[in-house]
Design an enzyme around this catalytic site. Structure first.
Site, PDB file in Angstrom:
ATOM      1  N   ASP A  12      -0.973  -8.700  -0.187  1.00 14.84           N
ATOM      2  CA  ASP A  12       0.299  -7.956  -0.288  1.00 14.84           C
ATOM      3  C   ASP A  12       1.152  -8.402  -1.474  1.00 14.84           C
ATOM      4  OD1 ASP A  12      -0.306  -6.556   2.027  1.00 14.84           O
ATOM      5  OD2 ASP A  12       0.697  -8.021   3.305  1.00 14.84           O
ATOM      6  N   GLY A  16      -2.061  -3.389  -5.970  1.00 16.04           N
ATOM      7  CA  GLY A  16      -2.268  -1.953  -6.173  1.00 16.04           C
ATOM      8  C   GLY A  16      -1.354  -1.428  -7.266  1.00 16.04           C
ATOM      9  N   ALA A  38      -7.523  -3.520   4.400  1.00 14.51           N
ATOM     10  CA  ALA A  38      -6.226  -3.748   3.749  1.00 14.51           C
ATOM     11  C   ALA A  38      -5.849  -2.506   2.963  1.00 14.51           C
ATOM     12  CB  ALA A  38      -6.303  -4.955   2.830  1.00 14.51           C
ATOM     13  N   GLY A  39      -4.593  -2.417   2.623  1.00 13.22           N
ATOM     14  CA  GLY A  39      -4.146  -1.223   1.908  1.00 13.22           C
ATOM     15  C   GLY A  39      -3.445  -1.568   0.618  1.00 13.22           C
ATOM     16  N   HIS A  40      -3.702  -0.781  -0.403  1.00 10.00           N
ATOM     17  CA  HIS A  40      -2.963  -0.903  -1.648  1.00 10.00           C
ATOM     18  C   HIS A  40      -1.952   0.225  -1.679  1.00 10.00           C
ATOM     19  CE1 HIS A  40      -5.265  -4.025  -3.265  1.00 10.00           C
ATOM     20  NE2 HIS A  40      -6.292  -3.331  -3.708  1.00 10.00           N
ATOM     21  N   THR A  41      -0.720  -0.098  -1.973  1.00 10.38           N
ATOM     22  CA  THR A  41       0.291   0.944  -2.080  1.00 10.38           C
ATOM     23  C   THR A  41       0.571   1.211  -3.550  1.00 10.38           C
ATOM     24  OG1 THR A  41       1.246  -0.098  -0.144  1.00 10.38           O
ATOM     25  CG2 THR A  41       2.528   1.664  -1.180  1.00 10.38           C
ATOM     26  N   GLY A 300       6.231  -1.989  12.629  1.00 10.61           N
ATOM     27  CA  GLY A 300       7.642  -2.350  12.522  1.00 10.61           C
ATOM     28  C   GLY A 300       7.906  -3.804  12.878  1.00 10.61           C
ATOM     29  N   ARG A 301       6.829  -4.557  13.118  1.00 15.83           N
ATOM     30  CA  ARG A 301       6.993  -5.964  13.487  1.00 15.83           C
ATOM     31  C   ARG A 301       7.420  -6.803  12.285  1.00 15.83           C
ATOM     32  NH1 ARG A 301       1.623  -7.412  16.619  1.00 15.83           N
ATOM     33  NH2 ARG A 301       0.954  -6.653  14.624  1.00 15.83           N
ATOM     34  N   ASP A 331      12.760  -8.433  -7.985  1.00 17.29           N
ATOM     35  CA  ASP A 331      13.996  -7.693  -7.673  1.00 17.29           C
ATOM     36  C   ASP A 331      14.452  -7.924  -6.231  1.00 17.29           C
ATOM     37  OD1 ASP A 331      11.465  -6.172  -7.400  1.00 17.29           O
ATOM     38  OD2 ASP A 331      12.737  -4.745  -6.326  1.00 17.29           O
ATOM     39  N   GLY A 412      10.246  -3.591  -9.742  1.00 18.36           N
ATOM     40  CA  GLY A 412      10.366  -2.460  -8.822  1.00 18.36           C
ATOM     41  C   GLY A 412       8.986  -1.893  -8.540  1.00 18.36           C
TER      42      GLY A 412
HETATM   43  P1  GDP Z   1      -1.364  -5.156  -2.460  1.00 19.70           P
HETATM   44  O1  GDP Z   1      -2.161  -5.114  -1.209  1.00 19.70           O
HETATM   45  O2  GDP Z   1      -1.408  -6.497  -3.152  1.00 19.70           O
HETATM   46  O3  GDP Z   1      -1.612  -4.021  -3.387  1.00 19.70           O
HETATM   47  O4  GDP Z   1       0.123  -5.059  -2.022  1.00 19.70           O
HETATM   48  P2  GDP Z   1       0.842  -3.897  -1.229  1.00 19.70           P
HETATM   49  O5  GDP Z   1       0.217  -2.600  -1.430  1.00 19.70           O
HETATM   50  O6  GDP Z   1       1.068  -4.388   0.166  1.00 19.70           O
HETATM   51  O7  GDP Z   1       2.210  -3.924  -2.033  1.00 19.70           O
HETATM   52  C1  GDP Z   1       3.320  -4.405  -1.473  1.00 19.70           C
HETATM   53  C2  GDP Z   1       4.478  -3.421  -1.544  1.00 19.70           C
HETATM   54  O8  GDP Z   1       5.358  -3.824  -2.582  1.00 19.70           O
HETATM   55  C3  GDP Z   1       4.156  -1.975  -1.847  1.00 19.70           C
HETATM   56  O9  GDP Z   1       4.991  -1.168  -1.040  1.00 19.70           O
HETATM   57  C4  GDP Z   1       4.531  -1.818  -3.321  1.00 19.70           C
HETATM   58  O10 GDP Z   1       4.916  -0.505  -3.668  1.00 19.70           O
HETATM   59  C5  GDP Z   1       5.689  -2.761  -3.432  1.00 19.70           C
HETATM   60  N1  GDP Z   1       5.894  -3.370  -4.733  1.00 19.70           N
HETATM   61  C6  GDP Z   1       4.974  -3.803  -5.633  1.00 19.70           C
HETATM   62  N2  GDP Z   1       5.581  -4.400  -6.678  1.00 19.70           N
HETATM   63  C7  GDP Z   1       6.924  -4.358  -6.432  1.00 19.70           C
HETATM   64  C8  GDP Z   1       8.082  -4.842  -7.131  1.00 19.70           C
HETATM   65  O11 GDP Z   1       8.004  -5.456  -8.169  1.00 19.70           O
HETATM   66  N3  GDP Z   1       9.291  -4.610  -6.521  1.00 19.70           N
HETATM   67  C9  GDP Z   1       9.431  -3.956  -5.342  1.00 19.70           C
HETATM   68  N4  GDP Z   1      10.650  -3.789  -4.844  1.00 19.70           N
HETATM   69  N5  GDP Z   1       8.355  -3.504  -4.667  1.00 19.70           N
HETATM   70  C10 GDP Z   1       7.128  -3.697  -5.204  1.00 19.70           C
END
Ligand code: GDP
Length: 425
Positions: A12, A16, A38-41, A300-301, A331, A412
């Site tokens: 996390d 992604g 796992a998920g990438h957002t 929501g946990r 940020d 962000g």
């Molecule tokens: P991954 O598994 O490493 O890809 O991580 P996630 O998909 O769980 O990403 C974590 C969350 O943080 C996602 O909702 C992203 O959109 C968000 N995110 C990533 N980089 C940033 C950042 O620099 N600032 C903020 N506020 N959110 C971010």
């Protein structure tokens, strides 16, 4: 240029988001381990996407995506994930997606076995995602699994599956549950048929591409501390998440990696069980959790959170062989007057700065120090100079501690919300 993009912490970290940004510089994006656990957002101009199996490069036109030999693939989940992208106007074809014939098929009974084991463990559970990942990796090493290539080349795949179901049912006896062979075969046929056009020898494809100087990016899932061999075993994933495994898991084990970009989060979060030394409790933890909206997306946990962990991150940088670092989510710290940092561990009364294994790690206590916050919105900053001094000091401190250059600062979630570091911080 072959680059791995890997998580340095517990997952996390925002991989992604960084892969989506950096994939503009690459021709090919490869996923080399894991499954849909796992998920990438990714947030870009086309919307918000959550990818479980598909490499993040699927959202970029012209990028070829590879699902490598080290992956375990739930065919139904993959078909559904492709369907969700199609609804948003992104097409997945055999031109932009190639799946290794050596990748392993995650069957419905692996999911069933995962759920049954979590039930048996009750409160001793390790926090499985119940997607069948541990059982299917286990079966792979027992040589009791089906590979994607079996869908294409194996004449009597029905017979192979019959044997596997018979064997697996013996393990299910004590649970009172059993696997229905016909249903499993129908599942395999239905979803296998839709995946067949994508299956190929990804090794041949990648070696050719490499010969033709194509730029390849290897995208990891989860972080260094979840690696099955080098992570916080047994609270790990069931695969190798580290960059050294990227060529092996891609389908072309002889490929060389030129660099490894480590993704580090500006603070710590950990989903599930296991030692998490830097964890903050009470108001300190609540404030950070609130700032980062660290609550499970589905449940929501509240997630476990902590300050930046120097010890764990240094270890992550080392096992990942990171050559540069992207720090994300800085940020999130903008509303904190004082920022917690776990600068060292205390083990049995002694201060240590090496990441220990097993029970020794469980006994560690954090040594926490507090840095000045900047208390202003930095999401609009695009250069180092625009960052407030306290934020620059924070990034410089992290860089010095982990002894690896920070080249990107993400401020962000949006594609453009980042700073490319082009001078001394
Ligand atoms: P991954 O598994 O490493 O890809 O991580 P996630 O998909 O769980 O990403 C974590 C969350 O943080 C996602 O909702 C992203 O959109 C968000 N995110 C990533 N980089 C940033 C950042 O620099 N600032 C903020 N506020 N959110 C971010």
């Amino acid at each position: 240029m072959n680059t791995a993009i890997v998580g340095i912490n517990w997952g996390d970290e925002g991989k992604g988001r960084m892969v989506d940004l950096l994939s503009a510089n690459y021709d090919i994006v490869v996923r080399y381990q894991g499954g849909n656990n796992a998920g990438h957002t990714v947030v870009n101009e086309r919307g918000k996407f959550i990818l479980n199996l598909l490499p993040s490069g699927i959202l970029r036109e012209g990028v070829v995506n590879v699902m490598g030999a080290g992956m375990v693939i739930d065919l139904k989940h993959l078909v559904e994930e492709m369907g969700r992208l199609k609804e948003k106007g992104i097409s997945v074809t055999s031109q932009n997606l190639k799946i290794s014939d050596r990748a392993t098929i995650c069957l419905p009974y692996h999911v069933m076995q995962d759920c049954l084991e979590e039930e048996r463990l009750k409160d001793k559970k390790f926090g499985s995602t119940k997607r069948g990942i541990a059982p299917v990796y286990g079966d792979k090493y027992l040589k009791k699994a089906l590979k994607l290539g079996d869908l294409l080349y194996t004449k009597n795949i029905k017979g192979r599956l019959y044997d596997l179901v018979e064997w697996k049912n013996l393990q299910f006896v004590a649970t009172g549950k059993s696997i229905n062979f016909e249903e499993t075969f129908e599942w395999l046929e239905t979803y296998g048929e839709q995946i067949k056009p994508f299956i190929c020898d990804t090794g041949e494809f990648l070696l050719n591409a490499n010969k033709n100087n194509k730029r390849i990016m290897f995208e990891a899932q989860l972080g260094a501390l979840r690696d099955i061999d080098y992570g916080i075993y047994p609270y790990t994933s069931s695969s190798n998440t580290i960059s050294a495994y990227a060529p092996i898991g891609s389908g072309a084990p002889s490929l060389k990696i030129d660099g490894s970009i480590g993704i580090v989060k500006a603070y710590s979060s950990c989903v599930g069980e296991g030692p998490f030394v830097c964890e903050l409790f009470g108001k300190d933890g609540d404030d950070l959790r609130e700032a980062g909206s660290e609550y499970g997306a589905a449940t929501g946990r509240p997630r476990r959170v902590g300050g930046f962990d120097v010890v764990a991150t240094k270890y992550g940088v080392s096992v990942q062989g990171a050559t540069e670092i992207a720090i994300t989510k800085i940020d999130i710290l903008s509303t904190l007057p004082k920022i917690p940092v776990c600068v060292a561990y205390e083990l049995d009364g002694e201060r240590i700065d090496c990441f220990p294994y097993g029970d020794r790690l469980e006994r560690c206590k954090p040594v926490t120090e507090w840095m000045e916050g900047w208390m202003s919105d930095i999401s609009g900053c695009r250069t180092i100079d625009e960052l407030p001094k306290a934020a620059r000091d924070y990034v410089r401190y992290v860089e010095q501690q982990i002894e690896c250059p920070i080249t990107y600062i993400s401020v962000g979630a949006g594609r453009e919300e980042y700073i490319k570091v082009d001078k001394k911080i």
